[in-house]
Design a protein around this motif. Structure first.
Motif, PDB file in Angstrom:
ATOM      1  N   SER A  17       0.824  -1.220   0.000  1.00 19.84           N
ATOM      2  CA  SER A  17       0.000   0.000   0.000  1.00 19.84           C
ATOM      3  C   SER A  17       0.854   1.263   0.000  1.00 19.84           C
ATOM      4  CB  SER A  17      -0.939  -0.005   1.200  1.00 19.84           C
ATOM      5  OG  SER A  17      -0.209  -0.183   2.413  1.00 19.84           O
ATOM      6  N   THR A  18       2.029   1.195   0.597  1.00 17.52           N
ATOM      7  CA  THR A  18       2.915   2.361   0.652  1.00 17.52           C
ATOM      8  C   THR A  18       3.491   2.695  -0.721  1.00 17.52           C
ATOM      9  OG1 THR A  18       3.537   1.688   2.893  1.00 17.52           O
ATOM     10  CG2 THR A  18       4.912   3.377   1.835  1.00 17.52           C
ATOM     11  N   TYR A  19       3.699   1.675  -1.548  1.00 15.07           N
ATOM     12  CA  TYR A  19       4.382   1.853  -2.822  1.00 15.07           C
ATOM     13  C   TYR A  19       3.440   1.833  -4.023  1.00 15.07           C
ATOM     14  CZ  TYR A  19       8.144   0.264   0.270  1.00 15.07           C
ATOM     15  OH  TYR A  19       9.015   0.118   1.313  1.00 15.07           O
ATOM     16  N   GLU A  20       2.289   1.205  -3.884  1.00 13.41           N
ATOM     17  CA  GLU A  20       1.419   0.969  -5.043  1.00 13.41           C
ATOM     18  C   GLU A  20       0.992   2.264  -5.722  1.00 13.41           C
ATOM     19  OE1 GLU A  20      -2.492  -1.689  -6.277  1.00 13.41           O
ATOM     20  OE2 GLU A  20      -2.022  -1.356  -4.157  1.00 13.41           O
ATOM     21  N   GLU A  21       0.588   3.232  -4.930  1.00 12.58           N
ATOM     22  CA  GLU A  21       0.137   4.496  -5.509  1.00 12.58           C
ATOM     23  C   GLU A  21       1.256   5.194  -6.277  1.00 12.58           C
ATOM     24  OE1 GLU A  21      -2.060   8.672  -4.121  1.00 12.58           O
ATOM     25  OE2 GLU A  21      -1.617   7.098  -2.656  1.00 12.58           O
ATOM     26  N   ALA A  22       2.464   5.184  -5.687  1.00 12.04           N
ATOM     27  CA  ALA A  22       3.605   5.836  -6.345  1.00 12.04           C
ATOM     28  C   ALA A  22       3.962   5.132  -7.646  1.00 12.04           C
ATOM     29  CB  ALA A  22       4.807   5.849  -5.401  1.00 12.04           C
ATOM     30  N   ILE A  49       7.974  -5.357  -6.171  1.00 17.11           N
ATOM     31  CA  ILE A  49       7.681  -5.450  -7.604  1.00 17.11           C
ATOM     32  C   ILE A  49       6.864  -6.693  -7.920  1.00 17.11           C
ATOM     33  CG2 ILE A  49       8.757  -5.881  -9.856  1.00 17.11           C
ATOM     34  CD1 ILE A  49       8.812  -2.973  -9.054  1.00 17.11           C
ATOM     35  N   GLU A  50       7.229  -7.825  -7.339  1.00 19.19           N
ATOM     36  CA  GLU A  50       6.498  -9.067  -7.612  1.00 19.19           C
ATOM     37  C   GLU A  50       5.049  -8.960  -7.139  1.00 19.19           C
ATOM     38  OE1 GLU A  50       7.432 -11.738  -9.345  1.00 19.19           O
ATOM     39  OE2 GLU A  50       9.258 -10.608  -9.792  1.00 19.19           O
ATOM     40  N   SER A  51       4.839  -8.327  -6.004  1.00 23.16           N
ATOM     41  CA  SER A  51       3.474  -8.151  -5.495  1.00 23.16           C
ATOM     42  C   SER A  51       2.695  -7.185  -6.379  1.00 23.16           C
ATOM     43  CB  SER A  51       3.509  -7.626  -4.050  1.00 23.16           C
ATOM     44  OG  SER A  51       4.138  -8.556  -3.193  1.00 23.16           O
ATOM     45  N   TYR A  52       3.368  -6.149  -6.873  1.00 29.85           N
ATOM     46  CA  TYR A  52       2.705  -5.192  -7.770  1.00 29.85           C
ATOM     47  C   TYR A  52       2.340  -5.875  -9.087  1.00 29.85           C
ATOM     48  CZ  TYR A  52       1.603  -0.853 -10.154  1.00 29.85           C
ATOM     49  OH  TYR A  52       0.946   0.150 -10.847  1.00 29.85           O
ATOM     50  N   LYS A  53       3.235  -6.715  -9.595  1.00 30.23           N
ATOM     51  CA  LYS A  53       2.964  -7.460 -10.826  1.00 30.23           C
ATOM     52  C   LYS A  53       1.755  -8.374 -10.651  1.00 30.23           C
ATOM     53  CE  LYS A  53       6.520  -9.519 -12.651  1.00 30.23           C
ATOM     54  NZ  LYS A  53       7.807 -10.247 -12.702  1.00 30.23           N
TER      55      LYS A  53
END
Length: 280
Positions: A17-22, A49-53
């Motif tokens: 959640s901290t990185y997804e928006e950015a 990155i893997e979680s975002y993918k």
């Protein structure tokens, strides 16, 4: 005593959640095509990155990782470029990049072999019939003129020795020549197996720009690979291990040219580069 073990491989289900928006902002912003995700070694950049993918598969990701390349801090830029191109090649469907100068070993399908075998046989047979059609008709008429030959056989012989059949064979022969010429020209354009020909001592380059340097050819092919990859985001991991800032400059240049090529070709998508950097 209870023992707890933990895998050190990247996870794809952590809280981002901290990185997804950015990341979503950077990937959506057209003016941003090079993105760096930094942090100490072991901080979990790969897991982010893997979680975002996993949450955004529609974006089309491709990973270029030099984790298992045993180089050192003085590894040359050319070696790193070669490793990157090698990984890039093996993640793209070879049918999408027929014009690449880089060679990939690929098994030929049996159906393709049978197709060309049959086409060659048709070409040879039609060529022989066109050249020796009179001999062909003489043989048929001499072999099947006895009274024991049935009506069906005689009608078939009559057709096979007629001018209509000769015209059909001629059309097949002409079609075979056109097909093989098309195949040869296509192969030449894609693979450039003939670089130049010599006529009366003068060398003439075939299907090539005479002013194009080797570096230009190499760069153009790398750009062709990226634009043909079908991916929108390329992730580079572990480049920072080699303490070679030049490789980032080269990748920045490639990214710039790739997106210019896409714009010239009126493609709506961009290709973003994400660099996972443990130290600067």
């Amino acid at each position: 005593m209870e023992k707890n073990f933990e895998s050190l491989t990247p996870k794809n289900d952590i809280d981002i959640s901290t990185y997804e928006e950015a990341l979503s902002f950077a990937l959506a912003e057209k003016t941003i095509t090079n993105i760096a995700l930094t942090g100490p070694y072991g901080a979990g950049k790969s897991s982010v990155i893997e979680s975002y993918k996993m949450k955004h598969p529609e974006k089309g990701f491709m990973n270029i990782s030099l984790t298992h390349f045993e180089g050192n801090e003085v590894t040359g830029t050319n070696i790193l470029e070669g490793k990157i191109i090698n990984q890039l090649l093996h993640q793209i469907d070879y049918n999408k990049i027929p014009q690449t100068i880089f060679k990939i070993k690929n098994n030929t399908k049996k159906s393709t072999l049978w197709k060309y075998t049959i086409l060659i046989l048709v070409f040879i047979c039609s060529a022989l019939l066109v050249v020796k059609f009179k001999n062909w008709t003489r043989y048929l008429n001499g072999s099947f003129t006895n009274k024991n030959s049935g009506k069906l056989v005689m009608n078939l012989v009559k057709f096979l020795s007629s001018e209509q059949f000769n015209l059909i064979v001629l059309c097949i022969f002409t079609g075979s020549i056109v097909f093989f010429m098309y195949s040869i020209i296509k192969f030449q354009i894609n693979k450039q197996f003939l670089k130049k020909i010599t006529i009366k001592g003068n060398e003439i380059e075939i299907f090539q720009d005479q002013n194009e340097s080797y570096f230009d050819k190499f760069m153009n092919d790398v750009i062709y690979l990226f634009t043909s990859s079908g991916k929108n985001v390329v992730i580079f991991e572990d480049l920072d291990r080699f303490n070679n800032p030049t490789i980032y400059e080269r990748l920045y240049e490639i990214n710039l040219l790739v997106n210019k090529r896409l714009a010239v070709n009126k493609k709506k998508n961009q290709i973003k580069f994400i660099y996972l950097i443990g130290r600067l």
